[in-house]
Design an enzyme around this catalytic site. Structure first.
Site, PDB file in Angstrom:
ATOM      1  N   GLY A 175     -83.143  -5.832  25.716  1.00 30.97           N
ATOM      2  CA  GLY A 175     -82.061  -6.271  24.845  1.00 30.97           C
ATOM      3  C   GLY A 175     -81.595  -5.151  23.927  1.00 30.97           C
ATOM      4  CB  SER A 176     -80.064  -5.356  20.561  1.00 31.57           C
ATOM      5  OG  SER A 176     -79.416  -6.543  20.892  1.00 31.57           O
ATOM      6  CB  THR A 177     -84.854  -2.471  21.294  1.00 24.66           C
ATOM      7  OG1 THR A 177     -85.087  -3.052  22.567  1.00 24.66           O
ATOM      8  CG2 THR A 177     -85.353  -3.403  20.213  1.00 24.66           C
ATOM      9  CG  LEU A 178     -82.301   0.344  26.403  1.00 17.79           C
ATOM     10  CD1 LEU A 178     -83.782   0.527  26.162  1.00 17.79           C
ATOM     11  CD2 LEU A 178     -82.082  -0.201  27.803  1.00 17.79           C
ATOM     12  CE  LYS A 179     -76.518  -4.289  21.425  1.00 11.40           C
ATOM     13  NZ  LYS A 179     -76.388  -5.347  20.433  1.00 11.40           N
TER      14      LYS A 179
END
Lengths: 87, 582
Positions: free
Chosen positions: B299-303
């Site tokens: 999820g967003s931790t990859l942004k």
């Protein structure tokens, strides 16, 4: 005749040497057994120590029996050696 | 004279005896001789080995010298796994004397074994039968008092884990033969394992050893293993994780803490855990070290990685404004949306508010290959090099097979699967000014140079954005730590359906990855909570508080200087002293 005498003496010598060697060996063996016993004891004490020093146990005792609390961040003062000297 | 005449008389009478009598005597004697000779031959030829062995048994003996398996310690030398000496009891059923039944009954009572089971073993026709393995040394001493013939003790070791479930997933455990079955016990089996020595000795009548005949092989003690784990941090991490998983009624949770300077794993915990001291009833599911053997969509931790590569290639700047006010974006037939639309955002704000649309727009500016290379070099889809058994490397699909929608979703962490360790390691990029640090579970102590993946400028730009995300109006505000600047990113991912087709509407993975102190990062912590079920599911409200508490304790344990002022109520002692003097 002299030869026979030497033979007897050297034979006796072997017997005594052998006996002495075995006696010394037994003594060594005994010390080694003792050393092993101590090593075992040490292991058991280490185990006991680590069980008693488990963080969960220490924390529990500190909080419930000794009624200790973690100082809130606002109650902590950082002392910087350099700054004190400068003032 | 009289005597002599009698003898003569006898001799004289013998002469007239019939000849068969002497032949009979001769035959009887011959027969006896044959029997004796054949017995001699029998003993010499057919039973020689047995007899020689029996003779030797009286004085010569091969003894085993047992040495323990190496222990496992944490970085400060605290014991995590140790082999405690125990005795195994075995019998030679051929030597058991059934007249000692009373003693045998006491034995069965002391061992807590049913009488029938003892009888069965004692009546076996083997020469070596274990009665019970691994009894405590004190019980063994009691049993030795019974003086049972044919009952022997063998020195063995029992693997004991003083920290119980705290570090269970890292350590693993051993089986009854002292072989590693899981975790580090398995990975380092070769160096931990000890080799028992054997030597032949001569005993005297009283059973004392009087001579060493030969050393058949010398004992080799197992080598100790010093892990990078800090027991205090490990305890803290496990405690907070367990608390959060229970409070949010989640399925499971994982946490990992890395030292950014050395790449050492300071703590790695999972919940639910198991007690490795009670190996009989270990639940297969609880054994899994989820940090390493489970893959998930981050999820967003990859942004930040998408943004990093966009900055690196110069496609955007931190203050570039993006058109995100619609709060949704259409790619082909698919629709990407934000939870709340916040108008047009700058690149920094995209990270701060975790906007899916914003990051997808940035991703669409990039060629697939560039994005793939970034993710690949950040260590996704590759092994972490920990050498941990069963580690999964995740899935990062080849960029040539990406469709546009996939490139967009991948930019915010869907359609790619990783493990938590990879995620924590990848964040060392932003914490160390662009280097990917090699991680290790063994104590290293010296700073290592990582592989440079992004430039120092890009890393510090992302660092600033990640710090914004933890500010009061960022998604990760609950990750703040008093006295320290923190940088980090929340993640809330929909879980894939069990059949892997599409996503479940209301099952989430909540995560938070971050590091502190942001001015000179020392520790990276990644937290992942699987399916929180108590109402809250956002990474910022489920995982971030765990991060905050563990980070606070960790920085205190590591004695890190504060890098952010905050109101404090204590007056400096030096200040008051000076006042008195003046």
């Amino acid at each position: 005749m002299t030869l026979f005498l030497i033979l007897v003496i050297s034979g006796l010598g072997i017997v005594t040497a052998r006996h002495e060697a075995r006696k010394l060996f037994m003594a060594q063996e005994k010390e080694q057994a003792l050393a092993k016993q101590f090593a075992t004891e040490r292991d058991q004490l280490l185990l006991e120590q680590s069980t008693l020093a488990m963080h969960a146990r220490v924390e529990n005792i500190a909080r419930t029996q000794l009624k200790m609390v973690m100082p809130a961040a606002t109650n902590v003062l950082v002392i910087q050696p350099g700054k004190i000297r400068a003032r | 004279m009289k005597l002599a005449s009698i003898r003569l008389n006898r001799a004289g009478s013998a002469a007239i005896l019939p000849a068969w009598r002497s032949r009979l005597v001769l035959r009887v004697l011959m027969f006896g001789l044959v029997i004796l000779a054949s017995r001699a031959v029998y003993l010499q030829e057919f039973n020689k080995d047995f007899l020689q062995q029996q003779g030797e048994l009286r004085y010569s003996r091969i003894v085993e010298q047992s040495v323990p398996r190496g222990s496992i310690k944490d970085r400060h030398g605290e014991i995590l796994a140790i082999s405690a000496p125990v005795k195994s009891i075995w019998v030679d059923p051929q030597q058991i004397d059934m007249t000692q039944q009373a003693q045998l009954r006491i034995l069965s009572e002391q061992l807590g074994m049913p009488w029938a089971a003892v009888q069965e073993r004692v009546n076996s026709n083997k020469r070596f039968v274990y009665l019970k393995r691994r009894v405590s040394p004190s019980l063994a001493a009691d049993i030795a008092q019974l003086n049972i013939k044919g009952l022997y003790f063998k020195q063995e070791y029992y693997r004991y884990y003083p920290t119980r479930e705290l570090a269970a997933h890292i350590l693993g455990f051993t089986d009854i033969d002292d072989k590693g079955q899981e975790g580090m016990e398995l990975a380092w089996q070769d160096s931990l394992a000890s080799e028992y020595g054997k030597r032949r000795i001569i005993q005297d009548r009283l059973g004392r050893v009087v001579d060493n005949v030969e050393r058949i092989n010398s004992p080799k003690p197992g080598q100790d293993l010093i892990l990078s784990i800090d027991n205090k941090i490990q305890y803290l991490a496990y405690r907070e994780l367990a608390r959060a998983v229970k409070a949010h009624r989640a399925l499971a949770g994982s946490i990992v803490a890395l030292d950014t300077r050395t790449g050492e794993v300071l703590a790695m915990a999972n919940y639910p855990a198991f007690n490795p001291n009670q190996r009989a009833n270990i639940n297969k599911d609880a054994i899994r070290n989820r940090v390493l053997v489970d893959e998930f969509e981050p999820g967003s931790t990859l942004k930040p990685f998408t943004v990093a590569v966009a900055l690196e290639t110069g496609r955007v700047k931190p203050d570039t404004l993006l058109e995100t006010s619609a709060g949704m974006m259409k790619i082909g037939k698919a629709l990407i949306r934000d939870v709340h639309s916040k108008g047009n955002l700058t690149v920094s704000q995209v990270i701060q508010t975790s906007s899916n649309v914003g990051v997808a727009k940035i991703a669409m500016l990039l060629p697939p290959q560039t994005l793939w290379e970034m993710l690949n070099r950040a260590g996704f889809g590759g092994e972490t090099g920990l050498g941990f058994p069963g580690e999964i490397s995740g899935k990062l699909r080849d960029y040539r097979s990406w469709r546009p929608i996939e490139q967009a979703t991948m930019s915010y962490g869907h359609g790619i699967s990783i493990n938590l360790m990879q995620l924590a390691r990848a964040y060392t990029l932003f914490a160390t000014g662009g280097e990917l640090k090699p991680v290790t579970l063994l104590k290293r102590d010296q700073p290592v140079v990582g592989q440079r993946v992004i430039s120092r400028e890009t890393a510090s730009a992302i660092n600033a954005m990640l710090e914004l995300a933890v500010e009061p109006d960022g998604t990760g505000s609950r990750a703040r730590v008093n006295g320290y600047r923190v940088a980090g990113k929340t993640g809330t991912a929909h879980k894939r359906l069990d059949n892997q087709k599409g996503y479940a509407a209301n099952r989430y993975l909540s995560s938070f990855v971050g590091y502190a102190p942001a001015s000179d990062p020392r520790v990276v912590i990644a937290v992942m909570i699987d399916e929180p079920g108590a109402g809250e599911h956002f990474g910022g409200s489920v995982a971030a508080p765990v991060f905050s508490r563990v980070m606070e304790g960790t920085l205190r344990i590591l004695d890190m200087p504060f890098d952010k002022p905050w109101p404090n109520l204590v007056i400096s002692p030096s200040f008051s002293i000076r006042k008195q003097e003046g």
